[in-house]
Each structure stands twice: as structure tokens, then as C-alpha cells.
Write a protein that holds these residues in place. Sequence first.
Motif, short mmCIF file in Angstrom:
data_model
loop_
_atom_site.label_atom_id
_atom_site.label_comp_id
_atom_site.label_asym_id
_atom_site.label_seq_id
_atom_site.Cartn_x
_atom_site.Cartn_y
_atom_site.Cartn_z
N SER A 75 0.81 -1.22 0.00
CA SER A 75 0.00 0.00 0.00
C SER A 75 0.84 1.27 0.00
CB SER A 75 -0.91 0.01 1.24
OG SER A 75 -1.71 -1.15 1.27
N GLY A 76 2.16 1.12 -0.03
CA GLY A 76 3.02 2.30 -0.05
C GLY A 76 3.43 2.79 1.31
N VAL A 77 3.33 1.92 2.33
CA VAL A 77 3.79 2.26 3.68
C VAL A 77 5.00 1.38 3.99
CG1 VAL A 77 3.21 2.41 6.12
CG2 VAL A 77 1.45 2.84 4.39
N PRO A 78 6.21 1.89 3.80
CA PRO A 78 7.40 1.05 3.99
C PRO A 78 7.58 0.69 5.46
CG PRO A 78 8.03 3.34 3.69
CD PRO A 78 6.55 3.28 3.44
N SER A 79 8.16 -0.46 5.71
CA SER A 79 8.40 -0.87 7.09
C SER A 79 9.59 -1.81 7.13
CB SER A 79 7.17 -1.55 7.69
OG SER A 79 6.84 -2.72 6.97
N VAL A 80 10.06 -2.04 8.36
CA VAL A 80 11.20 -2.93 8.60
C VAL A 80 10.77 -3.96 9.63
CG1 VAL A 80 13.59 -3.11 9.38
CG2 VAL A 80 12.83 -1.07 8.13
N ALA A 81 10.98 -5.22 9.33
CA ALA A 81 10.71 -6.31 10.27
C ALA A 81 12.05 -6.91 10.70
CB ALA A 81 9.83 -7.38 9.63
N VAL A 82 12.30 -6.93 12.00
CA VAL A 82 13.54 -7.48 12.54
C VAL A 82 13.20 -8.76 13.29
CG1 VAL A 82 15.57 -7.05 13.96
CG2 VAL A 82 14.44 -5.14 12.79
N ILE A 83 13.70 -9.89 12.80
CA ILE A 83 13.39 -11.19 13.40
C ILE A 83 14.62 -11.66 14.17
CG2 ILE A 83 12.66 -13.55 12.93
CD1 ILE A 83 11.55 -12.53 10.24
N THR A 84 14.46 -11.83 15.48
CA THR A 84 15.58 -12.27 16.32
C THR A 84 15.25 -13.59 16.98
OG1 THR A 84 14.77 -11.08 18.27
CG2 THR A 84 16.22 -9.87 16.79
N GLY A 85 16.27 -14.26 17.46
CA GLY A 85 16.10 -15.54 18.14
C GLY A 85 17.41 -16.30 18.13
N ASP A 86 17.47 -17.38 18.90
CA ASP A 86 18.68 -18.20 18.96
C ASP A 86 18.99 -18.80 17.60
OD1 ASP A 86 18.87 -17.67 21.65
OD2 ASP A 86 17.83 -19.51 22.26
N ALA A 87 20.24 -19.19 17.43
CA ALA A 87 20.65 -19.85 16.19
C ALA A 87 19.83 -21.12 16.00
CB ALA A 87 22.14 -20.20 16.25
N GLY A 88 19.29 -21.29 14.80
CA GLY A 88 18.51 -22.47 14.48
C GLY A 88 17.08 -22.44 14.95
N ILE A 89 16.63 -21.32 15.53
CA ILE A 89 15.29 -21.25 16.10
C ILE A 89 14.21 -21.13 15.03
CG2 ILE A 89 15.01 -18.76 16.38
CD1 ILE A 89 14.29 -21.45 19.04
N GLY A 90 14.61 -20.85 13.80
CA GLY A 90 13.63 -20.80 12.71
C GLY A 90 13.47 -19.44 12.06
N VAL A 148 25.93 -2.22 5.82
CA VAL A 148 24.98 -1.82 6.86
C VAL A 148 24.76 -0.31 6.83
CG1 VAL A 148 24.59 -1.70 9.35
CG2 VAL A 148 25.47 -3.79 8.33
N LYS A 149 25.83 0.45 6.66
CA LYS A 149 25.70 1.90 6.61
C LYS A 149 24.92 2.35 5.37
CE LYS A 149 29.81 2.86 9.35
NZ LYS A 149 31.18 3.39 9.37
N ALA A 150 25.17 1.69 4.25
CA ALA A 150 24.41 2.02 3.04
C ALA A 150 22.94 1.71 3.23
CB ALA A 150 24.97 1.25 1.84
N LEU A 151 22.64 0.57 3.87
CA LEU A 151 21.24 0.22 4.14
C LEU A 151 20.60 1.22 5.10
CD1 LEU A 151 21.36 -3.66 4.53
CD2 LEU A 151 20.02 -2.38 2.85
N GLY A 152 21.37 1.67 6.08
CA GLY A 152 20.85 2.67 7.01
C GLY A 152 20.44 3.94 6.29
N PHE A 153 21.25 4.33 5.33
CA PHE A 153 20.91 5.52 4.53
C PHE A 153 19.61 5.30 3.78
CE2 PHE A 153 21.27 8.43 0.94
CZ PHE A 153 21.70 9.59 1.57
N VAL A 154 19.44 4.10 3.23
CA VAL A 154 18.22 3.77 2.49
C VAL A 154 17.00 3.79 3.40
CG1 VAL A 154 17.03 1.95 1.21
CG2 VAL A 154 19.43 2.44 0.72
N LEU A 155 17.11 3.15 4.55
CA LEU A 155 15.95 2.98 5.41
C LEU A 155 15.39 4.31 5.90
CD1 LEU A 155 16.91 -0.15 7.54
CD2 LEU A 155 15.61 -0.02 5.43
N ARG A 156 16.26 5.29 6.14
CA ARG A 156 15.76 6.59 6.60
C ARG A 156 15.07 7.35 5.48
NH1 ARG A 156 17.45 9.30 11.37
NH2 ARG A 156 17.09 11.23 10.25
N ARG A 157 15.18 6.87 4.24
CA ARG A 157 14.58 7.59 3.13
C ARG A 157 13.47 6.82 2.44
NH1 ARG A 157 18.81 9.67 4.52
NH2 ARG A 157 19.23 11.88 4.21
N LEU A 158 13.02 5.77 3.06
CA LEU A 158 11.84 5.07 2.57
C LEU A 158 10.62 5.74 3.17
CD1 LEU A 158 13.03 1.35 2.85
CD2 LEU A 158 12.99 2.81 0.82
N TRP A 159 10.22 6.86 2.58
CA TRP A 159 9.15 7.67 3.15
C TRP A 159 7.77 7.19 2.71
CZ3 TRP A 159 11.41 13.21 1.91
CH2 TRP A 159 12.57 13.39 2.65
#
Length: 926
Positions: A28-43, A140-151
Motif C-alpha cells: 500500500s506504499g507504507v514502507p516498514s522494517v521487520a527485525v526477526i531475532t532468536g537463537d541460532a537455528g530457532i527458525g 549496513v551503513k548504506a542500508l541505514g541511509f536507504v531505510l531513513r529515506r523510505l518515506w
Amino acid sequence: MDSPNADSFVGREAEIALLRQAVHDARSGVPSVAVITGDAGIGKTALVRRALRDLEGFTVLYAWCDASERDWAFGAIEQLVRRIEPRTLKDFPLFVQGVDSTTAPMAVGAELIGLLGTLEETNPVVIVVDDVPLADEASVKALGFVLRRLWADRVLVILTARSGAGPATPSLDDATAWQRLIRAVEHTQLIHLTGLDTDDVIHLTAELSGETLPLPAAQRLCRHTGGHPLYLRSVLTTTEPSRLADPGYTFAVPGSLTATVRSVLNGLPPESRALVEALSVLDARVPLAWAGALADIEDPAQALEPALADGLVRWWPTDPSCPVQIDHALQRDAVYQALPPPQRQALHRAAVPLVNKDAAWAHRVAAAGSADPELARELEQEAHRKAAADHADRAATLLLWAAELSTTRAEVERRLLTATMHLSYMPTYDRDRTAALREAVERCAPSALRTCLLARYAHWRGELPTAERLYHEAIEQAHTEGAELVEAVARVNLGTMYALLVRCEEAAQLLRPAVQQGGLDPRAAIEAYWGLACCKAFLEGPKAALTVLEQTHLPDPADKVPDEQGMLAVCRGVFREQSGDLRRALDDLSTTLGRPRARVGYMRTAGLSYLADCQYQLGLWDQAAGTADQAMTVAVADGALPAAARAHSIACVLAAGRGHWAAAREHLRTCQQWVQGAAAPERDWVYPVRAEAALAQAQDDSEALYRVLEPVFARPTAGAYIAAKMWFLPLEVEALTDTGHLPAAERTLERLQALAADMVSLRLAAARAAGQLAEAHGLPDAAREAYETGLAQPSGEGDVPFHRARLEHALGRLLLASGDKPRALEQLNSAHERFGALGAAPFAERVARDLDAGGDHLATGPASATTALTDREQTIARLVATGLTNGEVARELFVSPKTVEYHLAHVFTKLGVASRRELRTTLSSH
């Protein structure tokens, strides 16, 4: 996207629902970031695969991160763009030519934003970075620049990270590169995975075996494995459900995933086992033929099938080379560790001719098995070549391997310390890897290089007395050892530290001999000149600092400056800006910082802030807002707290000047946080004070302005910081005069006039201050003369439109009060038009009230239309009104054309216009 094998998947309904919502938002044009964390091998990866299978009509960009690839700058970014068709990439030269380590992350990020804009014209885009803590820092720094500009883009970003590398950190100082990235991003969804529950274990058993496990057995299995999906699958692969259902069945003790994986491995046919063992040594996604050759089997395809069936190996059958890889790093480690050392070494030796030269070094090291002086020497030679080509990360890795293969303690420590030095002197040093080597450095025998590195560690942590002591010790040790290069580096480091602390005489004593003697590493020489220039600026002013930089024979204009001298060009731009030479400062800063491969090091963050300030003074407020936002992004990615404070300070000034009070207060709050949490020079208190003062001025609150400036009154010199004088002296005169502190205002005016005599950009502000004070003394004729004398100065290189508009407003009010209505209205209309061009709504409204009082009523309220726009909408509207296309505005602001289109639609609706022509007319009338 590649087509991996299908995964059986159980549980995670809540997590899948969150990802589906993120997918819906992106569509729908609403950018977002999903961060999935967990132990190694947790899925985590399995969850991502499941989410991707549900996608329809998305373009998927995927990067798998691996510790062995952290040496390669932009390796993760290159993975993301690798599968994109050449005809799509043709308009993005950095990706066509290949990104190298000297390219600025901001430039790569800008290119990626443009690419995403092109891709989303056809389909929404999902970016996946699997195991992001292992990504190289440049990516990571290049991605950080991108993420702040996904308006307003149709983009979803999914990141996975092992537990212990999560984004919740106590402070920015302690955060790693990717954690700083997450802290700076809006609309982030955190998804933390834990073990499966008993019901999920029952469902997983049924899915894998077709049998239903009784509840007590499922509970026992869940307790035994902790609900760990990878461990569960391994147990179910090696154990019949009927045995698990037997109440008398006892799990192997101690139970572990490693033991279970080895059990699965032992159950494979010999050729399948050999193939998996070869893959564990190759430790990468490789063509099946390579793995077969290393395993020395004739039919690798047939050998692959049992390994696929048991879940040890993944493959990508749609790829022509049919690449394969062990499914999970935990499985790979279990298989690799089970190999007898002689077999492991033999496989590594056999792998050398199969891989490229860079990958071959790791196999040669692993095959060595014991100290190997000759291989260590080769590694050191290769490290020198990599360092000379600006691949400092890779040079460090090669030297650390060489240290492991060295035969004497002296060689081990020399190579270890040299590796650390390479990391610490990168153009943007690798904080994480350098910090990880600290304990090893401390364990080394005393030496000048060790002491110099320990001093840098203390310096970075803000432990300046300790750093000072250690730098002095390093200089003495280096002199005794005859280590001239280390001595010079220690002198430069200590000298630049003194320069920032305004201990200028001590700094010059250290830096001047280092420059005069020559022989310095080019990066150290540049730092030395920069430190000397700072000292000159503090003692004699910015014009004197420019004479130091002239000794480097830096070409002028900036487009003639070689990339390797980029830091000096930025320094020159800063001092030109501080001396009021705004146009040439703009050329130095914008040209150099806009070049992808200019070597500007840590000056990039500071340079962007100064560029924003320069643009602000020149009346380029829209560009200044975009530059300030870039400065915030780069500062947070680099962990540069003072630069982040400076960037938020100028952003607050801009927002306040336009009447965007909520945004201004948020920038002020963040600026204050950065300064309070920063291990930064003491003078950085000026940034939040400047921001709060600008807010009080814009709100026409003289009492608040006086209160904010009280720390400045207590420090009449504001240190020796020339920028502080530029910012505060006009504000001080205004606050003191408006609150009746006239003797103090007179003294401050004298200082302002003395500074303005040498700095043309302050002359209009000084003229207004003189007239304002004369009015307060009841001397209208003297005030009028001061105002008119100021306005008689021609618009030139140092003309500041905001100061000129305020001077016109002051003269217009005075003339109106004296009865000279025609001339008053002329000045007031000019001021109103000038404020309107800047978007300075609060100031334009004050002029409008005076125009109303003079009988010259405006057709519409001053800036009433534009005040309905957000900061981003106003910036885009004004750039579009200059005649730029959506694509040109996107490039100017480092956003996608889709973002420009989205915000422009809101602008049209809010202003009630239907075309770009109407937009220009509406903005010009306000």
C-alpha cells in the motif's frame, strides 16, 4: 529469486500475521522494517522463507551474510543487486562498474534508493538481509541511509539476527553498526522467536512422519530439545515416532543438536556423507560439481538426494550451476567439527584450486595445521597489497591469520598489532572488529605500537586523560625503539586531540614537526594538517586556518581535488563557511561530499552538517533540510554523536524558522540527548543551545531567548569556537536589547561588529543589531542610518537572505512608525517576499501584521497555505516549484520518485491546486 527446497513449517502463526501486515503495508506504499531475532537455528530463516512463499507480485532482493565475507565492503549490497537484470541496472553506474571499498556508503545507499524506485514502478519490493550482524559494515551503513529515506515506498525490509545481537542497546556508544541502523529507523516491527510449544511439536511430527505423537511424548520431546526447531527436526529424522511414543524410551544423555546432526550424518550412504563433509569445508553456496569434485565422487547428483531428504543440505535446482549448501550454520559446524583433523586438512588443500584466489587463502590457512612461517610471510605480503588498495578490513584478516601461523611471539604480536592498526585507521574505521581485538592487544608485550593503540581505544571511549598519558608513553617508547612511523602517528593523534580540546600551543608543537619532517602515511598527514588548521582557526580565525591548508597545494575549485585529498577539501569548505566565504564553501562541501569515492573519512558527518548550515545561510533551506537529514543518517550509522548533535541542531533551526514547532522540539530533544550521552569535546554544549535559541527567536519570545542564552553570557568567548560566535553574537544582542540589558548589548555589539568586519556574512546581522540597539536607546535616526547602511551593501558572496529580510523588516517598521508609509511598505513587502521564498512562515506572519497596520492588506494570510504542509511536503513542493521534475527532486533529496509523487499528491490536495503551474503561483504569492 532463487528457488530453495520447500520447508515443512509449523507454528509461528502470530509472527506470520505480523509479517503479512507488513507485506500489506508495503503493497500500500507504507514502507516498514521487520527485525526477526532468536537463537541460532530457532527458525528465523524458515520464517522468512515461509513469508516469501506467500508473496505474490513482489520483487525479492536477498542477501545471506556470513562472517567470512565481512572483509568485503558492500558484499551484502552486491548480493542484493546480483540477480537484477542488466537492462534495469544500466542507469546505476556504481552497480554496473562494481562498488569498491573507497566508495562512500551514502553514495551506494543513494544508488540503491534510485534502483528501488525503478523496481517499485513495476512491483513492490522486499529486501531480506539474513543474519545482518554478520554483514559488512559498509553495507549496513548504506542500508541505514536507504531505510531513513523510505518515506512512501512500496518496500518491505526483513532483517534476521541471532539473539544477543538484538537492537535494544543501552546507548549509541555501545551499539554495533547494525544496531545503530535500527535505532534510526521509523516503523520497525520486532519479532522475537522462541522454542515451539507442545502442540507445535505434535504438528511437526505429523507433518514430517504422518504419525501423531501422544501428548506425554510430545511434552518429553519438547523439554529435551527446548522446542528448538532444528534440533526437533534432527531428532525426528533419526528416531521413529513409535519409539518416541514409548514411555520407556530414554533420550541420549547428554542430548545435543551437534550429536543429533552427527547421528544423521552417520546414517547417510558413504558418497552422500562425503558430499556433506566437502560442503562443510567449502562453507559456501557452491556449484554441485565443485562439491562433487572435492568429495571425489562420480555422481554428485545421486549423492545429493539422501542429504536433501534428511534436511542437511539445500539446493537451488533452477540455477544453471545447481548450487548447494549445508542448510544451517549449526549443522555445518557439527559436521565440520566431526571431521578428523587429517581429513579436514586434506579437504582444505584439495579445495584451494577450486575457489578463487581470495577464498583460497582461508583454505590454505586451515590446511596448515601448525605454524607455517612461509605461508605467514605470504599472507603478510598480500595484506600489504590489500592495505595499499584500501582494503583495510581484508588486510587485517590476512595479518591475523599470519599471526596464528607465526613461530615467534614477536612475529605474532607485530602482526596482530599491525592488523589492529589497519582497522583503526580505515577511512571509517571498523568499530566492532577493532573493539573485539582490544583484549588481545592488551595481552601483547609492551611496545610503542601497542601503547599507541591502547591510547586510541581510550580516546574513542572519551577517556581523554588516559589517552593523553598513553600517547605520551607511545611517543617516548617509539623514540627509544627507533619506530619513527609509530612516533609520528602518536604525535598526530595526540596533536589532533589537543586541537579539538583547544589546547592549541601543545597541538602545534606536536603537529608542526610531523608535517615538516614528512614521511607520514597520507592519512596521518591529512589529519596533521587538519589539526593545525583547527588550531589556527581557534587562535586567529578561520581565514588563518585556510593559510595552513594552502600549504598542501590543494587545487581550487573543488572538482579539481583528487579523491585522496577529499578530507582536506571538506576542511577547506568548513573554514570558508566560517569565514563567510559561503559560495566557495558550498562548492568545496557539496562537490566533495557528492563524489562517491572522495576520501573524507570521519569528516563526512561533520562536513554534511556544515554543508546544511552553509545552504541555510545562502537561503537554500529546502536543500539544507535534505542535507541535515543525510547528516543525521550518516552520523548515527557511524556512531558519531557530536556530528549527530550538530545535524539535529541545524534541523531544529530550519524547522523553527518555518514554524514547524513539533519537529523543531523533537530535533532539540534528540540534540540534547546526543550531547548528554557523547564522549565528545566539551564545547559541544553549543549545539542544543543554538537550537533552543533559534526556536525561541522564531516564536518571538525574547524572555525565553535570554534564558536560553544565559550559558553563553556566562562564557563570553564561547570557548574559542568561531562557529559559536557566528551563531550566538547576533542572538545575544537581540536578547539583551529586547530584555533591556543595554550595556551588555553594547559590549556584545562591539564584538559582533569586530567579527563582521572580517566576515561579510555577518554584516547584515550586525547592521540590524546596531539599529535595534539604537532604537532601544531612543535614537531613531541612528537606527535608520544603521539599517540603511546595512541594506546598501550589495548582495554578494556572503549575503544571507534571512538576515537581509530581517533587516528590511526592521527598517520597514521604523519607517512606518515615523510616518514614511510608502518606503515602509516597500521594505515590508520586500521582507515578506523574501521570507516567503525561504518558507520562513513565523517571520513572514510578523511582517504581514505590520503590513496590515500600514494598510497594505495581503490577499491571503501570510504563508497560510504552506503552514499546512509537513516539513517533507514543504521541501518537495518548493523544489517542484523551481521547475524540477519528480526524478530531479528525488535525486536532490536522495529519495525515490515514488516518494516525491506521493507527497506531491498530498501537497496538491492541501493547497487546492491541480498543476505544477498553480503550485508555483500559490507558493510565489506566499
